[in-house]
Design a protein around this motif. Sequence first.
Motif, PDB file in Angstrom:
ATOM      1  N   ALA A 248       0.815  -1.218   0.000  1.00  0.00           N
ATOM      2  CA  ALA A 248       0.000   0.000   0.000  1.00  0.00           C
ATOM      3  C   ALA A 248       0.848   1.266   0.000  1.00  0.00           C
ATOM      4  O   ALA A 248       0.521   2.243  -0.681  1.00  0.00           O
ATOM      5  CB  ALA A 248      -0.945  -0.016   1.203  1.00  0.00           C
ATOM      6  N   PHE A 249       1.949   1.263   0.756  1.00  0.00           N
ATOM      7  CA  PHE A 249       2.781   2.463   0.806  1.00  0.00           C
ATOM      8  C   PHE A 249       3.417   2.755  -0.548  1.00  0.00           C
ATOM      9  O   PHE A 249       3.531   3.921  -0.958  1.00  0.00           O
ATOM     10  CB  PHE A 249       3.850   2.331   1.890  1.00  0.00           C
ATOM     11  N   SER A 250       3.817   1.720  -1.277  1.00  0.00           N
ATOM     12  CA  SER A 250       4.400   1.922  -2.604  1.00  0.00           C
ATOM     13  C   SER A 250       3.399   2.582  -3.543  1.00  0.00           C
ATOM     14  O   SER A 250       3.737   3.480  -4.319  1.00  0.00           O
ATOM     15  CB  SER A 250       4.867   0.583  -3.193  1.00  0.00           C
ATOM     16  N   VAL A 251       2.148   2.138  -3.481  1.00  0.00           N
ATOM     17  CA  VAL A 251       1.114   2.729  -4.337  1.00  0.00           C
ATOM     18  C   VAL A 251       0.845   4.176  -3.902  1.00  0.00           C
ATOM     19  O   VAL A 251       0.674   5.065  -4.748  1.00  0.00           O
ATOM     20  CB  VAL A 251      -0.176   1.891  -4.275  1.00  0.00           C
ATOM     21  N   TYR A 252       0.825   4.413  -2.598  1.00  0.00           N
ATOM     22  CA  TYR A 252       0.631   5.768  -2.077  1.00  0.00           C
ATOM     23  C   TYR A 252       1.753   6.684  -2.574  1.00  0.00           C
ATOM     24  O   TYR A 252       1.496   7.808  -3.049  1.00  0.00           O
ATOM     25  CB  TYR A 252       0.613   5.711  -0.556  1.00  0.00           C
ATOM     26  N   GLN A 253       3.007   6.203  -2.505  1.00  0.00           N
ATOM     27  CA  GLN A 253       4.138   6.985  -2.992  1.00  0.00           C
ATOM     28  C   GLN A 253       3.997   7.306  -4.480  1.00  0.00           C
ATOM     29  O   GLN A 253       4.257   8.436  -4.919  1.00  0.00           O
ATOM     30  CB  GLN A 253       5.448   6.217  -2.780  1.00  0.00           C
ATOM     31  N   ARG A 254       3.599   6.301  -5.255  1.00  0.00           N
ATOM     32  CA  ARG A 254       3.481   6.497  -6.699  1.00  0.00           C
ATOM     33  C   ARG A 254       2.382   7.510  -7.029  1.00  0.00           C
ATOM     34  O   ARG A 254       2.529   8.333  -7.950  1.00  0.00           O
ATOM     35  CB  ARG A 254       3.200   5.166  -7.374  1.00  0.00           C
ATOM     36  N   GLY A 260       3.724  15.180  -8.499  1.00  0.00           N
ATOM     37  CA  GLY A 260       4.911  15.988  -8.266  1.00  0.00           C
ATOM     38  C   GLY A 260       5.365  16.051  -6.831  1.00  0.00           C
ATOM     39  O   GLY A 260       6.221  16.870  -6.475  1.00  0.00           O
ATOM     40  N   ASP A 261       4.823  15.189  -5.955  1.00  0.00           N
ATOM     41  CA  ASP A 261       5.199  15.165  -4.539  1.00  0.00           C
ATOM     42  C   ASP A 261       6.018  13.919  -4.230  1.00  0.00           C
ATOM     43  O   ASP A 261       5.657  12.812  -4.637  1.00  0.00           O
ATOM     44  CB  ASP A 261       3.950  15.179  -3.656  1.00  0.00           C
ATOM     45  N   GLN A 262       7.091  14.100  -3.505  1.00  0.00           N
ATOM     46  CA  GLN A 262       7.939  12.989  -3.096  1.00  0.00           C
ATOM     47  C   GLN A 262       7.656  12.661  -1.632  1.00  0.00           C
ATOM     48  O   GLN A 262       7.709  13.547  -0.772  1.00  0.00           O
ATOM     49  CB  GLN A 262       9.426  13.335  -3.275  1.00  0.00           C
ATOM     50  N   VAL A 263       7.341  11.408  -1.342  1.00  0.00           N
ATOM     51  CA  VAL A 263       7.007  10.988   0.020  1.00  0.00           C
ATOM     52  C   VAL A 263       7.907   9.834   0.417  1.00  0.00           C
ATOM     53  O   VAL A 263       7.935   8.793  -0.254  1.00  0.00           O
ATOM     54  CB  VAL A 263       5.533  10.538   0.131  1.00  0.00           C
ATOM     55  N   ASN A 264       8.670  10.015   1.498  1.00  0.00           N
ATOM     56  CA  ASN A 264       9.470   8.914   2.032  1.00  0.00           C
ATOM     57  C   ASN A 264       8.987   8.575   3.431  1.00  0.00           C
ATOM     58  O   ASN A 264       8.071   9.205   3.972  1.00  0.00           O
ATOM     59  CB  ASN A 264      10.969   9.269   2.031  1.00  0.00           C
ATOM     60  N   GLY A 267       9.076  11.456   6.034  1.00  0.00           N
ATOM     61  CA  GLY A 267       8.131  12.547   5.851  1.00  0.00           C
ATOM     62  C   GLY A 267       6.692  12.102   5.704  1.00  0.00           C
ATOM     63  O   GLY A 267       5.809  12.939   5.449  1.00  0.00           O
ATOM     64  N   PHE A 268       6.430  10.797   5.883  1.00  0.00           N
ATOM     65  CA  PHE A 268       5.090  10.288   5.620  1.00  0.00           C
ATOM     66  C   PHE A 268       4.040  10.918   6.530  1.00  0.00           C
ATOM     67  O   PHE A 268       2.978  11.351   6.063  1.00  0.00           O
ATOM     68  CB  PHE A 268       5.049   8.765   5.771  1.00  0.00           C
ATOM     69  N   ALA A 269       4.298  10.966   7.838  1.00  0.00           N
ATOM     70  CA  ALA A 269       3.289  11.453   8.786  1.00  0.00           C
ATOM     71  C   ALA A 269       2.873  12.878   8.460  1.00  0.00           C
ATOM     72  O   ALA A 269       1.682  13.217   8.508  1.00  0.00           O
ATOM     73  CB  ALA A 269       3.816  11.356  10.211  1.00  0.00           C
ATOM     74  N   THR A 270       3.839  13.723   8.109  1.00  0.00           N
ATOM     75  CA  THR A 270       3.530  15.115   7.786  1.00  0.00           C
ATOM     76  C   THR A 270       2.706  15.212   6.510  1.00  0.00           C
ATOM     77  O   THR A 270       1.706  15.943   6.450  1.00  0.00           O
ATOM     78  CB  THR A 270       4.822  15.927   7.632  1.00  0.00           C
ATOM     79  N   PHE A 271       3.092  14.459   5.479  1.00  0.00           N
ATOM     80  CA  PHE A 271       2.371  14.497   4.210  1.00  0.00           C
ATOM     81  C   PHE A 271       0.975  13.900   4.360  1.00  0.00           C
ATOM     82  O   PHE A 271      -0.010  14.441   3.852  1.00  0.00           O
ATOM     83  CB  PHE A 271       3.159  13.744   3.134  1.00  0.00           C
ATOM     84  N   ALA A 272       0.881  12.785   5.081  1.00  0.00           N
ATOM     85  CA  ALA A 272      -0.405  12.100   5.230  1.00  0.00           C
ATOM     86  C   ALA A 272      -1.398  12.920   6.044  1.00  0.00           C
ATOM     87  O   ALA A 272      -2.610  12.741   5.905  1.00  0.00           O
ATOM     88  CB  ALA A 272      -0.201  10.738   5.891  1.00  0.00           C
ATOM     89  N   MET A 273      -0.909  13.840   6.880  1.00  0.00           N
ATOM     90  CA  MET A 273      -1.821  14.688   7.649  1.00  0.00           C
ATOM     91  C   MET A 273      -2.756  15.460   6.723  1.00  0.00           C
ATOM     92  O   MET A 273      -3.949  15.630   7.016  1.00  0.00           O
ATOM     93  CB  MET A 273      -1.004  15.665   8.510  1.00  0.00           C
TER      94      MET A 273
END
Length: 408
Positions: A248-254, A260-264, A267-273
Amino acid sequence: MFVGASSTADPEKAAAESVAAALRGAERVALPPGSASSSGSATPPGSARPAFALVLSTDQYDADALAAAVTRELPGVPWAGCCTAGVFAGSRLLRQGLVVGLVTSDAVRVGVGVAHPVSKDGRRAGVLAASRALEGFPSSPAPGWSRALIVLPDALTGNAADVVRGAVEVGGTGVVWAGGGAGDNLRFVRTAQFAGGRAYSDSVVVVALDSPARMATGIRHGFRPYGPPTMVTRAEGTVVAELEYEGAFSVYQRTARARGDQVNLDGFATFAMTHPLGIPQADGEHVIRDPLRVVTPGGLYCVGEVPDGCLIRVMEGDPIGLVSAAREAAITARDAVGGPIAGAFVFDCISRCMMLGDTVRDELATFENELGQSVPVMGCLTFGEVGALGRGVPQFHNKTAVVLALGA
């Protein structure tokens, strides 16, 4: 409805101050101008009797001591509530405090039920709590009457979505639903639910209200689709393990990368907020699921159950959209009542407050402004919310605002 609040740290003083403030409000309405007010009585002279009190606290208090203190201040008055990450009276937000909403009426019927443990069988707990709350009630409201059910589950210890399903199994879909999950300011240690003059944990409290005046809810979140629909091909309770047979995380990243957003991981918690998940509904609405963290091997741990086989989308939101959603929720509840409003209970997600920061007071002021400046409003920052979105069935939500308006 009359609201009292206290920010004192002592549970006995907090209970005394909050209840006294609510009773003073009732006295001011009941007594003619120039009359001397009384004190020390749970029933102001010339007023309708106190029928019910919703009591919401922050988590710093000793739950047992607080329950005992509130019970002493409200002798013979049925009351219920829970602890949360924050409470508010009007636009005044308390990070430590107690808020009491006192409903006075000679006609309203009230029932309070509690059941536990939600950690072992949430659905059964929901069934039992709702059944106990509705004990002695007619199978449906009397003609012209309105019924509301408020669900306050421990959202840390069990599957709150299952708890709500159990309650709806008993209460049905043709009534007004509201509520929210008890929380402890995201410390994830222990929450408290209050019923029958006692404090519980790992429990669910259900409050049933039958009123000759109309009651109605408005529920909105303000998030919009950001990514395409993908199918949940493996879920384990609150963990989305696979989307389209991929982590699921790989699909979320893609999905984020395509915008145009990079999520690692860092930084996931901040982006997912600001980019939660949304479960599409038949009427075009989305039930929000808040992904808190990535779990091994690449799943997303969410606040609330995500069913196997459902579609899901990455969503996006911003403070402007959240405040607009709060306005829509209040307007929906107000217009559905269609007349004078005695007061309103608001269940507003703690993560909305985190997104809004200092502007959360704009959201709280919005509830007041749209419901009416003279309407008492109280509520709390919940860990998940309960309500029926659009034309859907009652469910457990995340990142959502629920307004329950009580007709006068």
